[in-house]
Structure formats: structure tokens, C-alpha cells
Design a protein around this motif. Structure first.
Motif, mmCIF file in Angstrom:
data_model
loop_
_atom_site.group_PDB
_atom_site.id
_atom_site.type_symbol
_atom_site.label_atom_id
_atom_site.label_comp_id
_atom_site.label_asym_id
_atom_site.label_seq_id
_atom_site.Cartn_x
_atom_site.Cartn_y
_atom_site.Cartn_z
ATOM 1 N N TYR A 1 -33.076 81.213 7.467
ATOM 2 C CA TYR A 1 -34.270 81.184 8.312
ATOM 3 C C TYR A 1 -35.407 82.006 7.699
ATOM 4 O O TYR A 1 -36.567 81.602 7.760
ATOM 5 N N ALA B 1 -39.632 72.398 3.834
ATOM 6 C CA ALA B 1 -39.207 73.531 4.664
ATOM 7 C C ALA B 1 -39.036 73.084 6.117
ATOM 8 O O ALA B 1 -38.100 73.512 6.803
ATOM 9 N N PHE B 2 -39.926 72.208 6.560
ATOM 10 C CA PHE B 2 -39.864 71.708 7.933
ATOM 11 C C PHE B 2 -38.560 70.930 8.153
ATOM 12 O O PHE B 2 -37.896 71.089 9.182
ATOM 13 N N ILE C 1 -37.042 79.923 4.992
ATOM 14 C CA ILE C 1 -37.921 78.877 5.545
ATOM 15 C C ILE C 1 -39.193 79.525 6.085
ATOM 16 O O ILE C 1 -40.301 79.050 5.848
ATOM 17 N N ILE D 1 -35.785 75.361 -1.657
ATOM 18 C CA ILE D 1 -35.322 74.957 -0.331
ATOM 19 C C ILE D 1 -34.393 73.755 -0.440
ATOM 20 O O ILE D 1 -33.348 73.700 0.220
ATOM 21 N N LEU E 1 -26.875 64.276 13.075
ATOM 22 C CA LEU E 1 -27.009 63.648 11.768
ATOM 23 C C LEU E 1 -25.862 62.691 11.429
ATOM 24 O O LEU E 1 -25.770 62.219 10.301
ATOM 25 N N ARG F 1 -30.464 73.394 0.660
ATOM 26 C CA ARG F 1 -29.923 72.299 1.453
ATOM 27 C C ARG F 1 -28.716 71.680 0.739
ATOM 28 O O ARG F 1 -27.729 71.314 1.366
ATOM 29 N N LEU G 1 -33.493 66.317 4.653
ATOM 30 C CA LEU G 1 -32.670 66.263 5.859
ATOM 31 C C LEU G 1 -31.283 65.705 5.547
ATOM 32 O O LEU G 1 -30.276 66.206 6.049
ATOM 33 N N PRO H 1 -29.377 76.005 17.066
ATOM 34 C CA PRO H 1 -30.013 76.431 18.311
ATOM 35 C C PRO H 1 -30.238 75.304 19.308
ATOM 36 O O PRO H 1 -30.076 75.523 20.515
ATOM 37 N N MET I 1 -35.809 71.256 6.372
ATOM 38 C CA MET I 1 -34.695 72.208 6.306
ATOM 39 C C MET I 1 -34.564 72.929 7.646
ATOM 40 O O MET I 1 -33.463 73.162 8.149
ATOM 41 N N LEU I 2 -35.722 73.261 8.230
ATOM 42 C CA LEU I 2 -35.723 73.901 9.541
ATOM 43 C C LEU I 2 -35.071 72.997 10.581
ATOM 44 O O LEU I 2 -34.195 73.428 11.331
ATOM 45 N N PHE I 3 -35.469 71.722 10.589
ATOM 46 C CA PHE I 3 -34.871 70.796 11.552
ATOM 47 C C PHE I 3 -33.385 70.609 11.296
ATOM 48 O O PHE I 3 -32.611 70.460 12.227
ATOM 49 N N PHE I 4 -33.037 70.601 10.010
ATOM 50 C CA PHE I 4 -31.620 70.449 9.683
ATOM 51 C C PHE I 4 -30.808 71.593 10.287
ATOM 52 O O PHE I 4 -29.749 71.371 10.873
ATOM 53 N N THR I 5 -31.311 72.822 10.180
ATOM 54 C CA THR I 5 -30.569 73.946 10.746
ATOM 55 C C THR I 5 -30.665 73.955 12.273
ATOM 56 O O THR I 5 -29.681 74.220 12.952
ATOM 57 N N LEU I 6 -31.860 73.627 12.801
ATOM 58 C CA LEU I 6 -32.007 73.653 14.258
ATOM 59 C C LEU I 6 -31.126 72.610 14.935
ATOM 60 O O LEU I 6 -30.567 72.857 16.006
ATOM 61 N N PHE I 7 -31.000 71.429 14.295
ATOM 62 C CA PHE I 7 -30.246 70.345 14.922
ATOM 63 C C PHE I 7 -28.816 70.228 14.390
ATOM 64 O O PHE I 7 -28.147 69.250 14.645
ATOM 65 N N SER I 8 -28.372 71.234 13.621
ATOM 66 C CA SER I 8 -26.998 71.165 13.125
ATOM 67 C C SER I 8 -26.033 71.367 14.300
ATOM 68 O O SER I 8 -26.430 71.772 15.394
#
Lengths: 303, 286
Positions: free
Chosen positions: B254, A127-128, B257, B237, A159, B241, A244, A141, A130-137
Motif C-alpha cells: 500500500y 498503480a490504480f 502504491i 508496480i 477476479l 503484481r 489487474l 478491504p 494494483m490498488l484495485f487488485f489489493t482492495l478487491f482481493s
């Protein structure tokens, strides 16, 4: 233990209480270990839709494992990622540990900080990532914050570059593990005889000198323990790069780790190669475990 | 950093304290920032997120959640599956690890000299390296898509065993067991009604650790579970992805997650004192 017969009568309960552990260990760990080793000597894979093998091929799987060159690339990737994660982690942990355990410094809010730094360790790695993947896409954000602050004019594509992808993986792992390491090192530092620090203070040693001449040398067994266990953990690196990069190890397979490679073989049902790779990893981790066993064993005898 | 202290020997303690607070604040920021963004974005709609980042939460949390639950991913099943697997693993793990530790701690038998070091030696061997044999065993037993291969192996958990053994050495006097025997308590009853209650603090810490590591586990469940209805959260998850994620409503991503991460955070914050102590306790000689 005066009455020997009685002691024996009780001691058979030792075996009875051990039974569940041993039974489950044999079925779910020992047998799989043996099958894994056994499979490494057989050719057994799917060629399109036709099943090849299992045929005994001796050490062929090992030969092709080493000759393909992939294994070296992935070993290098794994080690690079581990070093990128471990070096900042151990420095940060040593500094934080020294501050937390320094009685003269009297830091306030220690419980709060310890709680915060340990928190990422409990987060689901998948999950972490996946979170970074979306945050750094590209439209995520982090890019929009950086753009709103005026640092960059167009999205930075994290990436697509080796450095930033590896950096993100190492950063996430570092974040997840430095709290744990800090607490371990701090426990070790608390165990150091305080009279040593007092004597050093009387002699007019600076805190830097105290750290390098007293704390570090006395911490060596724990440092070795932390390093080897971290290395064993580093070899298992999987969840973060897998999620990731969606299992591709992109860009250009520079973030493909050994366990991701193993996972690929397991999914494509190439059991021979998966077996050879597993045995290789098993041997390496066994050697590293033996070192840990030795180190902690000595530690125990001393104190 | 260190050099600065040497030159400013006079400033000493105050400068160092200030530096420590600054570094700790930066570290805290890096530990919490991602979860803050996660929370904010889970409450915002897809459209709002396209417009850029905002530091304040919006009002779409429940909407995102309902969209997610009624979407294509069996997220609700995943939550329940993850919970069942993690809770049962934790229960079996702590009960039987305490039992194993008790066997080594309280009894003297011939094989003990071999078994104890043996368990310590296998402690570090990761499950990944025998995953091949494990997968073959699971399919051989017809246990694919079953939770049994994810739950039962936790009975043999060397790390938990070791922690329990350490704890017993410091807080389970053998004289107590002798006294129970004199009172005519059977060995099994002694274990259940005297030893287990005394081990409560250690059991609580290890139950949490086992629960969390099972909840977070991805590698092995992904190899065992193939049926969508049986999948646990980490697998879902990973699927999210793997899917063409740009098609997704990011609000849903979100929220999903958040629902994998926040339950653990909440439990952790409630019990953080014991957990942080527990890490230090188990590790010193580990």
C-alpha cells in the motif's frame, strides 16, 4: 508583408523552428512506423532458442493472424470492455454536464465537484489497478467491509468470474475518464446560445424536453468527437487489464485486449505477428482519426 | 430519473437540485473512497490489516515506508527515475511544442499548408501501434536501458502543439512580434524572451499534463528498461503484481502504491483550478 524580400528572410525561421519537431518525429515515429509495416511481411520469431527468419513471407503473418481465431476473441473482449465503460460514462457525463451548465439550477460547490471528478484521470493506471487488485482481493478491504456489513458471509472472489473482472476493468476506466468527458461536454453545452434555452422556457418546455430537443442535437459534433476519441482510447486499453490480471487476461482470456496481445508478441519477440497486428491497429486508428479530423474540421468552419 | 421530473413538473427546480446533489455526492464517494482506503491501509501494519478493515488510520506509515525502502524492490531508484524522466519530458515537450506552434502561427512558408494538417492528422495515432518499430530502433541505436528514448520523443508531441497553437491564436498578437522586430530583436530572442513568457499559462497546464502522462506511462518504458536500477515506478508496480504478492507485507504494497499516486494528487490539488480550465480550453475545438 509589404516588403516581400524581408518576409521571405523572416519566413525561413518558420522552417528553423519546425526543425526539432520534424527531426524527432521522423526518427522516433515515422521510422518506427515504416519498420513496423516492413516487419509485418517477414517471418521473425524465436522457436525455443533458435531464431527463425527474418524471411520474407508476404501476407502470411496476416493470414495466420486472422485464421487463428485469437484476434476475434481479443477484439471482442476489447469492444465489450469499451462498451461497458463508455455507455455508463457518456450517460453520467451528459447528466452531470447538463447540471453543471444549467444556470437555473445554480449548483453550489461546482469547483469542488469538478476537481473531484477529474482527479482519477491523473492517477497512474498501473498503480490504480494494483490498488484495485489489493482492495478487491479475497482477503482485501472490500470483502472485509462487505462481510462486516453483513452483505456476504464469505469473500466474493471478484477476479475468478468473467463478469466481475470485466466489470472492475470497465468501472476503473469509467472512473478515470468520465470527469474528462464531463468537462468536454460541459464546455460544449456552455457554448450553446442561451437565448435558445430562454425561448424554450418561455414556451413552457420541461428540462427533460430542453435536454433532448435542444442540448443533445446541438451537441452532436462534440458527442461524435468524444465517442471516436474514446473508441481510439478503448482500442489502446492495456495498463488496467494487464496489471489487474497480471498479463494473463484471465479468467479464460476474457479480459485479454488487443494491445495486451501485441505486448505478448513483443515480449516473446515474435516480430512478424506483432507487426501484422500493429498494422491492423494502425489502419483502424487511422480511419477513426480521419473521422475525428473531419468532424472537428467541420466544427471549426461553422464557428 | 428523467421521467420523474416530467411528472413532478411542479416541484421542478428544488427536486432537481436535490437530486443533483445526491448524485454528485455518490459520484464523489466513488471517486475518493479508494484513495481514502489506500491512505488508511498505508498507515496500518500487516497484522492489523489481516484483522479486517478499519476506517481510522493507524501509526505504521513510517515503519511501512522504511521496510519498503530497505526491501528487495529498488523503490527509491524508481521514484528518482520516474521523476527525472517525467520532468525532462515535460520541459522538452512544452519548450519545443511552443516553438513548433510558433513556427506555424507566426510565419508564412510554403510547406505550412501541408505540415499543419499533417500534424493534426497524426495527433490521434497512439504510440502503441508503432511500438514494434520503436523497440527495434531503440535496440538498433543501443539505447536500451537509457532514458533518452523515453524523453527525447516528447519533443514531437502533436497534442501539446495543438493546444499551444490554439492558445497563441487567442493571446499572441502578431503585431507584438512585428514590434520586437522593429526594435531589432532577433527571431530566436523574440521567441525566448517575448513569446515564451506570454505563453506561461498554457505552458504550465501542458507541463503538468506531460509530466503526469510520462509519470504514469507503463507500456513503452516496460519495453525499453530492463535493468532493475533503471526502472520507473509503473514497471516496479507491475513487478510487484507479478511477484507472489501474498508473501508481501501488505503495508509495504500500500505504501508503494501511495507513493506512486499521492505526489500527483498533491500537485493536482494545488493547481486544480488551472488544470480543469485547461482541459475545457484545449478541448472545445480539439
Amino acid at each position: 508583408m509589404k516588403n516581400n524580400a524581408k518576409a521571405v528572410r523572416y519566413n525561413k525561421w518558420g522552417y528553423i523552428f519546425l526543425l526539432p519537431f520534424l527531426l524527432v518525429y521522423v526518427v522516433f515515429q515515422f521510422v518506427p512506423t515504416v519498420t513496423t509495416i516492413y516487419n509485418s511481411f517477414y517471418e521473425n520469431y524465436l522457436d525455443g532458442l533458435t531464431q527463425v527468419g527474418p524471411n520474407f513471407v508476404g501476407l502470411e503473418n496476416y493470414k495466420s493472424l486472422f485464421s487463428s481465431g485469437d484476434i476475434w476473441t481479443f477484439t471482442k473482449n476489447t469492444m465489450v470492455l469499451w462498451i461497458m465503460c463508455f455507455v455508463p460514462q457518456i450517460i453520467l457525463s451528459l447528466v452531470l454536464g447538463a447540471w453543471f451548465s444549467d444556470v437555473r439550477l445554480k449548483l453550489k460547490g461546482q469547483r469542488f465537484f469538478k476537481t473531484v471528478i477529474y482527479l482519477p484521470n491523473l492517477i497512474m493506471a498501473s498503480a490504480f489497478s494494483m490498488l484495485f487488485f489489493t482492495l478487491f482481493s479475497d482477503g482485501g478491504p472490500v470483502n472485509s467491509i462487505l462481510m462486516q456489513l453483513g452483505f456476504i458471509s464469505e469473500p466474493y472472489r471478484f477476479l475468478t468470474y468473467t463478469g466481475s473482472t470485466r466489470g472492475l476493468i470497465a468501472f476503473m476506466n469509467c472512473l478515470m475518464w468520465f470527469g474528462n468527458t464531463t468537462i468536454l461536454l460541459m464546455a460544449g453545452m456552455m457554448g450553446i446560445d442561451t437565448s435558445l434555452f430562454e425561448a424554450a422556457e418561455v414556451d413552457g418546455a420541461t428540462s427533460t424536453q430542453v435536454f433532448f430537443r435542444i442540448t443533445l442535437p446541438l451537441l452532436r459534433p462534440i458527442l461524435v468527437y468524444v465517442m471516436i476519441t474514446s473508441l481510439i482510447g478503448g482500442l489502446q486499453l492495456f495498463d488496467v487489464p494487464q496489471i489487474l490480471t497480471n498479463g494473463t487476461g484471465d479468467p479464460m482470456r476474457t479480459t485479454m485486449t488487443l494491445i495486451m496481445y501485441l505486448n505478448k508478441h513483443l515480449y516473446s519477440k515474435n516480430y512478424g505477428m506483432a507487426g501484422a497486428l500493429s498494422v491492423l491497429l494502425l489502419i483502424i486508428t487511422a480511419i477513426l482519426s480521419l473521422i475525428v479530423f473531419k468532424v472537428t474540421g467541420n466544427d471549426k468552419r461553422k464557428g | 430519473m428523467e421521467k420523474k421530473q416530467e411528472t413532478n413538473k411542479g416541484l421542478g427546480i428544488h427536486a432537481r437540485r436535490a437530486l443533483a446533489y445526491v448524485v454528485l455526492c455518490i459520484v464523489t464517494f466513488f471517486c475518493l473512497f479508494w484513495f481514502y482506503v489506500l491512505f488508511i491501509n498505508a498507515t496500518r501494519s500487516n497484522g492489523e490489516m489481516q484483522a479486517g478493515f478499519s476506517a481510522l488510520p493507524s501509526t505504521h506509515l513510517i515503519e511501512n515506508w522504511t521496510n519498503l525502502v530497505h526491501g528487495s524492490q529498488p523503490i527509491f531508484n524508481g521514484l528518482i527515475n520516474s521523476f527525472v524522466v517525467a520532468a525532462l519530458s515535460a520541459t522538452l515537450c512544452v519548450y519545443f511544442s511552443t516553438m513548433t506552434a510558433y513556427a506555424i502561427h507566426a510565419y508564412d512558408f510554403k510547406l505550412k499548408r501541408f505540415i499543419y494538417p499533417f500534424i493534426l492528422m497524426i495527433m490521434m495515432i497512439p504510440t502503441q501501434v508503432t511500438a514494434l518499430g520503436f523497440v527495434k530502433l531503440v535496440s538498433g541505436l543501443g539505447l536500451e536501458d537509457s532514458f533518452i528514448p523515453l524523453i527525447v520523443p516528447s519533443i514531437a508531441a502533436p497534442v501539446t502543439f495543438f493546444y499551444m497553437k490554439q492558445y497563441m491564436e487567442s493571446s499572441l498578437p502578431l503585431s507584438l512580434i512585428e514590434a520586437a522586430r522593429i526594435d531589432g530583436s532577433g527571431e530566436f530572442r523574440t521567441f525566448n524572451s517575448i513569446v515564451l513568457p506570454l505563453m506561461k499559462p498554457a505552458i504550465a497546464v501542458q507541463a503538468i499534463f506531460t509530466f503526469v502522462s510520462s509519470w504514469n506511462n507503463y507500456f513503452i518504458p516496460a519495453l525499453v528498461l530492463h535493468d532493475d536500477k533503471k526502472k520507473t515506478l509503473p514497471i516496479l508496480i507491475a513487478q510487484l503484481r507479478a511477484a507472489d504478492w501474498l508473501k508481501f507485507d501488505m503495508g509495504q504494497v500500500y505504501v508503494m502504491i501511495a507513493f506512486s499516486i499521492f505526489p500527483v494528487i498533491v500537485v493536482y490539488l494545488i493547481l486544480s483550478k488551472h488544470i480543469v480550465q485547461g482541459v475545457a480550453l484545449g478541448s472545445v475545438k480539439g
